[in-house]
Design an enzyme around this catalytic site. Structure first.
Site, short mmCIF file in Angstrom:
data_model
loop_
_atom_site.label_atom_id
_atom_site.label_comp_id
_atom_site.label_asym_id
_atom_site.label_seq_id
_atom_site.Cartn_x
_atom_site.Cartn_y
_atom_site.Cartn_z
N HIS A 121 0.87 -1.18 0.00
CA HIS A 121 0.00 0.00 0.00
C HIS A 121 0.91 1.23 0.00
O HIS A 121 2.04 1.18 0.49
CB HIS A 121 -0.86 -0.05 1.27
CG HIS A 121 -1.92 0.99 1.36
ND1 HIS A 121 -1.67 2.29 1.73
CD2 HIS A 121 -3.27 0.91 1.17
CE1 HIS A 121 -2.81 2.96 1.75
NE2 HIS A 121 -3.79 2.16 1.42
N ASP A 198 3.10 -4.52 8.01
CA ASP A 198 1.83 -3.80 7.91
C ASP A 198 0.71 -4.83 8.01
O ASP A 198 0.49 -5.61 7.08
CB ASP A 198 1.79 -3.06 6.58
CG ASP A 198 0.44 -2.43 6.27
OD1 ASP A 198 -0.51 -2.62 7.05
OD2 ASP A 198 0.33 -1.77 5.22
N GLN A 201 -4.47 -5.36 6.72
CA GLN A 201 -5.40 -6.27 6.05
C GLN A 201 -5.45 -7.65 6.67
O GLN A 201 -6.37 -8.41 6.42
CB GLN A 201 -5.02 -6.39 4.56
CG GLN A 201 -5.19 -5.12 3.77
CD GLN A 201 -6.62 -4.63 3.73
OE1 GLN A 201 -7.56 -5.43 3.69
NE2 GLN A 201 -6.82 -3.33 3.72
N LYS A 224 -10.50 -1.68 10.49
CA LYS A 224 -10.56 -2.88 9.66
C LYS A 224 -11.05 -4.09 10.45
O LYS A 224 -11.31 -5.15 9.89
CB LYS A 224 -9.16 -3.22 9.12
CG LYS A 224 -8.41 -2.07 8.47
CD LYS A 224 -8.75 -1.87 7.04
CE LYS A 224 -7.77 -0.89 6.40
NZ LYS A 224 -8.10 -0.58 5.01
N CYS A 362 -4.76 2.42 -3.66
CA CYS A 362 -3.53 2.92 -3.03
C CYS A 362 -2.40 1.91 -3.18
O CYS A 362 -1.59 1.74 -2.26
CB CYS A 362 -3.76 3.28 -1.56
SG CYS A 362 -4.85 4.68 -1.32
#
Length: 404
Positions: A121, A198, A201, A224, A362
């Protein structure tokens, strides 16, 4: 086994209409929906004990402080951090990444190298580019293949004695690819590099164990994971957090202040300047409670059913091309139909009450790799159903017919 119809009753927004149609929400990779149990926690805070934390001797302040710090402990236990002070509240994943990037500005020099992956991202690309501009370090990229998987042999070749940092997402927001972060962390550590993952997700779909992973930094966002927007978490190993300088100056992050000198507070307050998103932090803990009560194994099993079913149905439509066919992936499908622009299909689907995401998500380097302007992305959560997928497929066929 999840009782989906009962679960859906927890989410008020799933019962509204959009453009006269029952809402079908397939934009979960952008933000998940919030159950009433979490909404109630936010309302309760503002109704009954709205006060600033850590600073007051009065009852409301103490109640707010207790709730906020208990939520930190819930987050610590959920991710299996060794210490609660290794959990830093942030405004979200992007904030956490920038906090770490800012801290390494004083630790890197010209000639140092940092590695990111081709699946990132923008939030896990741009801060590192800015870091390289400030320090003279060099940015290198782990390439991907047509399936949307990282080429690990190329990663092995990038590692050397100059590698200081490696950054990779746990799951690609654009393709749903689950990256082999265990392998990446182990290899990076052998080269003497620190690793930031990261997890924006991944956290809705699985339960990372930061100690088992031996990861140095892990970041995610509450919105999320059925929580509110504007709050997230940075996990950092204690030794790394002690090395990094504060990201922001202000109240709460200090020990002593005079006009001659300021000394900083210990962890975690060193990185938490100013009044935080108190209700958001408390609700973050409540959202994790909600998800854990459902069970992440059951969530993963059901969401994989949705992924397999939706993929099978999409592949029956002539002209559909799916991007991201990794062996290991989560409930995200990015696709296009013939040469129809994704935006046009997304607009028609919205008229039918179906929310999908269109564009580059993104993750523009991924789109450049495939030489496309963007994709249609349908992303599923445990409160979605196969009936919704059937309605989506019917609507997609109608949109394609209208635009062909």
């Amino acid at each position: 086994m999840l009782n989906i119809q009962e679960i859906r009753k927890d989410f008020p927004i799933l019962h509204r209409k959009v453009n006269g149609k029952a809402l079908i929400y397939f934009d979960n990779a952008a933000t998940s929906q919030t159950p009433q149990q979490v909404i109630d926690v936010i309302v309760d805070y503002y109704t009954n004990y709205n006060a600033n934390i850590h600073r007051g001797v009065h009852s409301l302040s103490q109640e707010a402080t207790d709730a906020y710090e208990q939520a930190r402990i819930k987050i610590q236990k959920h991710f299996n951090a060794k210490h609660s002070h290794e959990i830093i509240y942030t405004a979200g994943t992007t904030h956490g990444i920038n906090l770490v990037a800012n801290g390494f500005s004083s630790l890197l020099k010209k000639g140092d190298e940092i590695i990111v992956s081709a699946l990132e991202h923008h939030s896990n690309i741009v801060p590192w580019q800015m870091l390289c501009e400030r320090t003279g370090a060099t940015l290198k990229v782990i390439p991907m293949n047509e399936k949307g998987e990282l080429i690990l042999s190329e990663f092995d070749g990038l590692l050397n004695e100059h590698t200081k940092l490696v950054f990779v997402n746990h799951i690609s927001n654009a393709l749903g690819t689950i990256n082999p972060i265990e392998y990446i962390i182990e290899k990076a550590h052998k080269a003497g590099a620190a690793v930031l993952v990261d997890g924006a997700q991944s956290c809705p779909h699985l339960k990372p164990d930061v100690q088992a992973l031996d990861v140095d930094f892990y970041v995610c966002s509450a919105h999320k994971i059925c929580g509110p927007t504007g709050v997230g978490m940075l996990y950092g190993k204690e030794e790394w957090l002690k090395k990094l300088p504060p990201y922001q100056g202000g109240g709460e992050m200090i020990a002593e202040v005079s006009f001659e000198k300021t000394t900083y507070a210990g962890l975690p307050h060193k990185f938490e300047a100013g009044t935080p998103n108190i209700s958001g932090g408390i609700a973050f803990g409540a959202a994790l409670d909600y998800m854990n009560n459902l069970g992440f194994d059951a969530i993963a099993e059901y969401e994989n059913e949705l992924l397999v079913y939706a993929t099978e149905q999409l592949e029956k439509i002539e002209g559909v091309k799916i991007y991201g066919t990794a062996k290991e992936k989560t409930s995200v499908i990015s696709f296009n139909v013939n040469d129809i622009h994704p935006y046009d299909i997304g607009t028609i689907l919205d008229k039918m009450g179906i929310a999908v995401r269109t564009g580059h998500h993104c993750a523009q380097p991924i789109m450049d790799f495939y030489k496309i302007p963007g994709t249609i992305r349908a992303s599923f959560m445990f409160y979605n159903t196969k009936d919704e997928i059937d309605t989506f497929i019917t609507a997609l066929k109608k949109a394609v017919m209208m635009l062909s």
